[in-house]
Design an enzyme around this catalytic site. Structure first.
Site, PDB file in Angstrom:
ATOM      1  N   PRO A  80      63.545  59.194 113.105  1.00 41.22           N
ATOM      2  CA  PRO A  80      64.943  58.915 113.425  1.00 41.22           C
ATOM      3  C   PRO A  80      65.848  59.256 112.232  1.00 41.22           C
ATOM      4  CG  PRO A  80      63.556  56.985 113.858  1.00 41.22           C
ATOM      5  CD  PRO A  80      62.683  58.005 113.209  1.00 41.22           C
ATOM      6  N   GLY A  92      63.748  58.170 105.859  1.00 46.60           N
ATOM      7  CA  GLY A  92      63.475  59.338 105.012  1.00 46.60           C
ATOM      8  C   GLY A  92      63.431  60.654 105.761  1.00 46.60           C
ATOM      9  N   SER A  93      64.183  60.759 106.865  1.00 48.59           N
ATOM     10  CA  SER A  93      64.064  61.976 107.672  1.00 48.59           C
ATOM     11  C   SER A  93      64.449  63.230 106.876  1.00 48.59           C
ATOM     12  CB  SER A  93      64.836  61.833 108.974  1.00 48.59           C
ATOM     13  OG  SER A  93      66.067  62.458 108.913  1.00 48.59           O
ATOM     14  N   ALA A 115      64.344  63.768 103.604  1.00 47.80           N
ATOM     15  CA  ALA A 115      63.337  64.078 102.578  1.00 47.80           C
ATOM     16  C   ALA A 115      62.058  64.607 103.225  1.00 47.80           C
ATOM     17  CB  ALA A 115      63.030  62.831 101.748  1.00 47.80           C
ATOM     18  N   ASP A 173      62.492  58.242  97.843  1.00 47.02           N
ATOM     19  CA  ASP A 173      62.132  58.874  99.122  1.00 47.02           C
ATOM     20  C   ASP A 173      61.261  60.112  98.902  1.00 47.02           C
ATOM     21  OD1 ASP A 173      63.804  57.003 100.234  1.00 47.02           O
ATOM     22  OD2 ASP A 173      64.782  58.417 101.601  1.00 47.02           O
TER      23      ASP A 173
HETATM   24  O1  PMV Z   1      68.437  54.388 103.259  1.00 46.10           O
HETATM   25  P1  PMV Z   1      67.402  55.033 102.443  1.00 46.10           P
HETATM   26  O2  PMV Z   1      66.055  54.873 102.994  1.00 46.10           O
HETATM   27  O3  PMV Z   1      67.732  56.426 102.051  1.00 46.10           O
HETATM   28  O4  PMV Z   1      67.226  54.192 101.106  1.00 46.10           O
HETATM   29  C1  PMV Z   1      68.177  54.123 100.138  1.00 46.10           C
HETATM   30  C2  PMV Z   1      67.587  53.358  99.012  1.00 46.10           C
HETATM   31  C3  PMV Z   1      68.603  53.045  97.932  1.00 46.10           C
HETATM   32  O5  PMV Z   1      67.917  52.283  96.949  1.00 46.10           O
HETATM   33  C4  PMV Z   1      69.753  52.229  98.486  1.00 46.10           C
HETATM   34  C5  PMV Z   1      69.158  54.309  97.303  1.00 46.10           C
HETATM   35  C6  PMV Z   1      68.160  55.088  96.472  1.00 46.10           C
HETATM   36  O6  PMV Z   1      68.461  56.250  96.173  1.00 46.10           O
HETATM   37  O7  PMV Z   1      67.125  54.544  96.079  1.00 46.10           O
END
Ligand code: PMV
Length: 323
Positions: free
Chosen positions: A100, A106-107, A109, A151
């Site tokens: 999703p 992490g879609s 990445a 990610d």
């Molecule tokens: O929403 P996501 O899974 O991309 O996670 C972001 C995680 C953060 O700590 C908020 C940002 C980061 O770059 O680590």
């Protein structure tokens, strides 16, 4: 046309502890989610045709020469070719994903990782996870501005990671002492990592002492969780997740919807639950037992989750260079 079609796939991911605090140097823990994946296939095309990129799910395709500078797929392709010092092959690169989008799994990445691995393997220079991760980090900057790097790391290594931004060379891959089960529920609301990281930064600027204390407490939870995961002490993980959710609420990144889903999961027998990723929308993640998983999933869907994904954090992972 020469050579064979090369395929690769990359898992999604979920952050278990430490999001946001990780941006400020604290540790975080993330695990791959193999039930969803991005795949890339590179097949030879007639000589002189150049590289055509097909984003299958978006119904779009373009030739690399004509791609805008900031198109993330084109950036992933260009950085990979630069890294392996190859010119664009005559080929068709098709990308698909069941992860999703904009929900913290992490879609972006994963898609970039699949592209980097498949293309490098196609030009006969398969890359190790450390190099794949570095390239994908550069692509991630387009989406997020200042990503921590968690990610690209968890997805490129396909292993649970204990991640800090100060890690210079190889990340710390976690040994899982006892398997455990997670249920991920998608709130259906988009979550903008860039916006939420900026919002937390604004809060930190206005009250550095308070925010730094919250970051430190969250970092403490990641450290404690690492011990539990490595020691197979899964029973202690749930309360740590609950505490992490409360601290994320204090950082201002939860929402009534996420709080409701977290409460619902706990009432339906989850041992702990928290929002996962940047927050406001996106996912919650709950620690569930084998028996309770279906009940928790049903309760979360009843409470408005648009999708649930059950995943098991196993004791052994195999790292695949490409498939
Ligand atoms: O929403 P996501 O899974 O991309 O996670 C972001 C995680 C953060 O700590 C908020 C940002 C980061 O770059 O680590």
């Amino acid at each position: 046309m020469e050579g064979d079609t090369v395929r690769s796939s990359s898992p999604g991911k979920v952050i278990l502890f430490g999001e946001h605090a990780v941006v400020y140097g604290q540790p975080a823990i993330a695990v791959p989610v193999t039930e969803v994946k991005a795949t890339a296939a590179v097949e030879p095309a007639p000589s002189g045709s150049g590289l055509t990129v097909v984003a299958f799910d978006l119904g779009r395709s373009f030739n690399l020469c004509a791609a805008p500078e900031d198109n993330p797929l084109a950036v992933a392709v260009r950085l990979t070719l630069e890294h392996v010092t190859s010119s664009a092959p005559d080929a068709t690169l098709t990308v698909r994903s069941t992860i999703p989008m904009a929900s913290g799994m992490g879609s972006g990445a994963a898609v970039a990782t699949a592209v980097v691995k498949a293309l490098a393997a196609f030009v006969a220079i398969p890359l190790p996870p450390s190099e794949v991760s570095r390239i994908v980090y550069e692509v991630e900057k387009i989406h997020h501005g200042t990503p921590s790097g968690i990610d690209n790391t968890v997805i490129a290594y396909e292993r649970p990671v204990y991640f800090t931004t100060s890690e210079s060379a190889e990340p710390t891959l976690l040994t899982v002492g006892a398997p455990f089960r997670l249920l991920i529920a998608d709130s259906g609301l988009p979550s903008s990592t860039k916006e939420l990281v900026e919002r937390v930064r604004a809060g930190w600027h206005s009250d550095p002492a308070r925010y730094e204390s919250l970051f430190r407490r969250i970092g403490g939870l990641s450290r404690a969780a690492r011990q539990c995961i490595e020691g197979g002490d899964v029973g202690r993980l749930g309360p740590l997740m609950d505490e992490n959710h409360a601290l994320l609420g204090e950082l201002g990144v939860s929402s009534p919807t996420l709080d409701r889903l977290v409460r619902t999961a706990r009432r339906a027998s989850a041992a702990g639950a928290k929002l996962s990723g940047a927050g406001k929308g996106g996912n919650v993640v709950a620690l569930v037992g084998q028996e309770g998983a279906a009940t928790v999933a049903a309760a979360l869907r009843q409470a408005g989750a648009v999708r649930t994904i059950e995943t098991r954090v196993r004791m052994r992972f195999t790292v695949r260079e490409s498939e």
